[in-house]
Scaffold this motif. Structure first.
Motif, PDB file in Angstrom:
ATOM      1  N   GLY A   2       0.998  -1.104   0.050  1.00  0.00           N
ATOM      2  CA  GLY A   2      -0.053  -0.175  -0.232  1.00  0.00           C
ATOM      3  C   GLY A   2       0.822   1.333   0.004  1.00  0.00           C
ATOM      4  N   ILE A   3       0.356   2.366  -0.067  1.00  0.00           N
ATOM      5  CA  ILE A   3       1.078   3.586  -0.303  1.00  0.00           C
ATOM      6  C   ILE A   3       1.242   4.198   1.193  1.00  0.00           C
ATOM      7  CG2 ILE A   3       1.044   5.975  -0.913  1.00  0.00           C
ATOM      8  CD1 ILE A   3      -1.139   5.372  -2.989  1.00  0.00           C
ATOM      9  N   GLN A   4       2.638   4.028   1.390  1.00  0.00           N
ATOM     10  CA  GLN A   4       3.214   4.637   2.665  1.00  0.00           C
ATOM     11  C   GLN A   4       3.671   6.292   2.550  1.00  0.00           C
ATOM     12  OE1 GLN A   4       3.050   3.147   5.534  1.00  0.00           O
ATOM     13  NE2 GLN A   4       1.989   1.419   4.698  1.00  0.00           N
ATOM     14  N   PHE A   5       4.288   6.415   1.456  1.00  0.00           N
ATOM     15  CA  PHE A   5       4.630   7.834   1.080  1.00  0.00           C
ATOM     16  C   PHE A   5       3.976   8.205  -0.387  1.00  0.00           C
ATOM     17  CE2 PHE A   5       7.136  11.439  -0.438  1.00  0.00           C
ATOM     18  CZ  PHE A   5       7.613  12.258   0.871  1.00  0.00           C
ATOM     19  N   GLU A   6       3.243   9.315  -0.231  1.00  0.00           N
ATOM     20  CA  GLU A   6       2.529   9.537  -1.357  1.00  0.00           C
ATOM     21  C   GLU A   6       2.941  10.863  -2.431  1.00  0.00           C
ATOM     22  OE1 GLU A   6      -1.967  10.211  -1.163  1.00  0.00           O
ATOM     23  OE2 GLU A   6      -1.587  12.216  -1.704  1.00  0.00           O
ATOM     24  N   PHE A   7       3.329  10.200  -3.629  1.00  0.00           N
ATOM     25  CA  PHE A   7       3.907  11.345  -4.492  1.00  0.00           C
ATOM     26  C   PHE A   7       2.957  12.283  -5.269  1.00  0.00           C
ATOM     27  CE2 PHE A   7       6.656   7.379  -5.607  1.00  0.00           C
ATOM     28  CZ  PHE A   7       7.466   7.332  -4.648  1.00  0.00           C
ATOM     29  N   MET A   8       1.664  11.802  -5.420  1.00  0.00           N
ATOM     30  CA  MET A   8       0.560  12.413  -6.152  1.00  0.00           C
ATOM     31  C   MET A   8      -0.807  12.055  -5.813  1.00  0.00           C
ATOM     32  SD  MET A   8      -1.723  12.329  -8.898  1.00  0.00           S
ATOM     33  CE  MET A   8      -1.184  11.027 -10.138  1.00  0.00           C
ATOM     34  N   GLU A   9      -1.831  12.901  -5.564  1.00  0.00           N
ATOM     35  CA  GLU A   9      -3.242  12.694  -5.565  1.00  0.00           C
ATOM     36  C   GLU A   9      -3.680  13.495  -6.488  1.00  0.00           C
ATOM     37  OE1 GLU A   9      -6.895  12.428  -2.220  1.00  0.00           O
ATOM     38  OE2 GLU A   9      -4.683  12.983  -1.606  1.00  0.00           O
ATOM     39  N   LYS A  10      -4.514  12.880  -7.384  1.00  0.00           N
ATOM     40  CA  LYS A  10      -5.354  13.937  -8.466  1.00  0.00           C
ATOM     41  C   LYS A  10      -6.586  12.997  -8.776  1.00  0.00           C
ATOM     42  CE  LYS A  10      -5.217  15.563 -13.236  1.00  0.00           C
ATOM     43  NZ  LYS A  10      -4.305  15.639 -14.470  1.00  0.00           N
ATOM     44  N   VAL A  22      -7.396   9.371  -7.655  1.00  0.00           N
ATOM     45  CA  VAL A  22      -6.062   8.551  -8.100  1.00  0.00           C
ATOM     46  C   VAL A  22      -4.947   9.014  -7.176  1.00  0.00           C
ATOM     47  CG1 VAL A  22      -4.562   7.718  -9.952  1.00  0.00           C
ATOM     48  CG2 VAL A  22      -6.889   8.199 -10.458  1.00  0.00           C
ATOM     49  N   ARG A  23      -4.299   7.920  -6.490  1.00  0.00           N
ATOM     50  CA  ARG A  23      -3.190   8.117  -5.587  1.00  0.00           C
ATOM     51  C   ARG A  23      -1.975   7.421  -6.195  1.00  0.00           C
ATOM     52  NH1 ARG A  23      -3.751   6.146  -0.403  1.00  0.00           N
ATOM     53  NH2 ARG A  23      -2.290   7.629   0.416  1.00  0.00           N
ATOM     54  N   GLU A  24      -0.751   7.950  -6.149  1.00  0.00           N
ATOM     55  CA  GLU A  24       0.260   7.152  -6.490  1.00  0.00           C
ATOM     56  C   GLU A  24       1.181   7.449  -5.494  1.00  0.00           C
ATOM     57  OE1 GLU A  24       1.775   8.534 -10.280  1.00  0.00           O
ATOM     58  OE2 GLU A  24       0.148   7.797 -11.490  1.00  0.00           O
ATOM     59  N   GLY A  25       2.218   6.499  -5.265  1.00  0.00           N
ATOM     60  CA  GLY A  25       3.095   6.590  -4.172  1.00  0.00           C
ATOM     61  C   GLY A  25       4.030   5.205  -4.037  1.00  0.00           C
ATOM     62  N   TYR A  26       4.718   5.161  -2.863  1.00  0.00           N
ATOM     63  CA  TYR A  26       5.550   4.311  -2.603  1.00  0.00           C
ATOM     64  C   TYR A  26       5.363   3.544  -1.164  1.00  0.00           C
ATOM     65  CZ  TYR A  26      10.317   1.927  -3.038  1.00  0.00           C
ATOM     66  OH  TYR A  26      11.131   1.179  -3.448  1.00  0.00           O
ATOM     67  N   GLY A  27       5.319   2.098  -1.190  1.00  0.00           N
ATOM     68  CA  GLY A  27       5.125   1.357  -0.150  1.00  0.00           C
ATOM     69  C   GLY A  27       6.510   0.824   0.600  1.00  0.00           C
ATOM     70  N   PHE A  28       6.443  -0.146   1.124  1.00  0.00           N
ATOM     71  CA  PHE A  28       7.705  -0.975   1.488  1.00  0.00           C
ATOM     72  C   PHE A  28       8.469  -1.198   0.374  1.00  0.00           C
ATOM     73  CE2 PHE A  28       5.777  -1.568   6.088  1.00  0.00           C
ATOM     74  CZ  PHE A  28       5.820  -0.405   6.312  1.00  0.00           C
ATOM     75  N   CYS A  29       8.979  -0.632  -0.335  1.00  0.00           N
ATOM     76  CA  CYS A  29      10.032  -0.982  -1.429  1.00  0.00           C
ATOM     77  C   CYS A  29       9.152  -1.639  -2.740  1.00  0.00           C
ATOM     78  CB  CYS A  29      10.939  -1.999  -1.077  1.00  0.00           C
ATOM     79  SG  CYS A  29      12.161  -1.497   0.082  1.00  0.00           S
TER      80      CYS A  29
END
Length: 338
Positions: A249-257, A260-267
């Motif tokens: 799941g998303i732990q650090f979010e890059f973008m929310e539009k 829609v959310r994009e981000g990074y989880g645990f690797c």
């Protein structure tokens, strides 16, 4: 390394992008993949059944492929298993719990910060000679990272860092008392029936936590199936459901539009749209394991990776294109088993 953040173009049912390619059948999907430059293999699994198993050029089912930064996602799974087994307390543990030689500016850093690449240690892995190359050339990757002054508060800023994930391998080794490879063979590769791997050990005495793991594509699919089944493989629990949900799941979010959310989880790279989500292990040059839970779909893709950074970035998009094509077709109904 350049990372393509656009992971899977998840859309609500009934919506289609004009540019989205939807294969008519398995043959069309194979032809589409075969046109991608330097592609070596494509495997597609749905409902735990491998429905496509394609190898191109001189690559075959027994060939080992360096999954490059896909190693990071495997490293994350090993940390989760260690937590499940009480070898590591939790992702909130400070790294000083396991490392007795931590620099003064890193005392408050936790395992979570390493997993999410928010350690605050400045790192650059773009095209050209970068911190990854300098770390390798230093002869002691662990000390190279540890001796770099922290620039940001922990958890404040995300920076793609193979240094952060290499430290996870050091922590796992010191916490468990065995090498990262031995731990993986006992608790991950063994249960998944992965019998042959290559994993490079660095001169600092630790297996690379960020790259240098080679797997067969059929074993890459197993990693994806394990995650798609929330930590269960062949009916047996390998890693806890709670850790899989956290890590993918998303732990650090890059973008929310919009929704829609994009981000990074645990690797893991992750994208979410409403209640739909997808995540991917992605390595230099287009090595990928993509998981789309709503379709119970896993796609593994490998490419030739000994090439320049700009071509590598193009092939990373190529791997995602193939995963999107498989997903677009799967949305039309269950894929036929062949």
């Amino acid at each position: 390394m350049l990372i393509m953040i656009v992971l899977i173009a998840i859309q609500s049912c009934g919506q289609q992008s004009e540019e989205q390619y939807i294969p008519e059948d398995l043959a069309a999907l194979k032809d589409y993949a075969a046109q991608k430059e330097n592609i070596r293999s494509v495997l597609v699994s749905q409902h735990d059944k491998t429905i496509a198993n394609w190898y191109f050029k001189s690559f075959d089912r027994d060939s080992l492929e360096h999954i490059r930064s896909g190693t990071k996602s495997v490293m994350s799974l090993l940390i989760g298993i260690a937590i499940d087994r009480g070898i590591i307390g939790s992702v909130e543990d400070q790294i000083t719990t396991y490392l007795d030689d931590v620099a003064s500016d890193k005392q408050d850093m936790t395992i979570r910060h390493l997993l999410t690449m928010t350690s605050g240690v400045p790192w650059e892995e773009g095209v050209g000679y970068n911190d990854w190359n300098r770390m390798i050339d230093s002869g002691n990757p662990y000390r190279y990272w540890m001796d770099r002054p922290r620039k940001h508060e922990v958890g404040e800023k995300w920076a793609y860092s193979s240094g952060d994930t290499h430290i996870l391998s050091v922590i796992l080794t010191r916490a468990s008392g065995i090498s990262t490879l031995d731990f993986a063979e006992q608790y991950l590769f063994g249960p998944l029936g992965i019998r042959r791997v290559l994993w490079q050990k660095f001169p600092d005495g630790y297996y690379a936590g960020a790259s240098r793991l080679a797997l067969k594509p059929k074993d890459m699919i197993k990693i994806g199936q394990l995650c798609e089944n929330l930590g269960i493989y062949d009916g047996k629990r390998v890693v806890s459901e709670s850790y899989i949900r956290q890590s993918t799941g998303i732990q650090f979010e890059f973008m929310e539009k919009g929704n829609v959310r994009e981000g990074y989880g645990f690797c893991w790279w992750a994208v979410e749209l409403d209640d739909k989500r997808a995540y991917m292990a992605l390595g230099y040059g287009g090595q990928a394991i993509a998981v789309i839970p709503s379709q119970q779909l896993v796609v593994a893709v490998t490419h030739k990776w000994k090439l320049g950074g700009h071509q590598a970035a193009a092939q990373q998009k190529s791997a995602q294109d193939v995963a999107v094509a498989a997903w677009a077709w799967a949305r039309q109904g269950p894929l036929p088993i062949h």
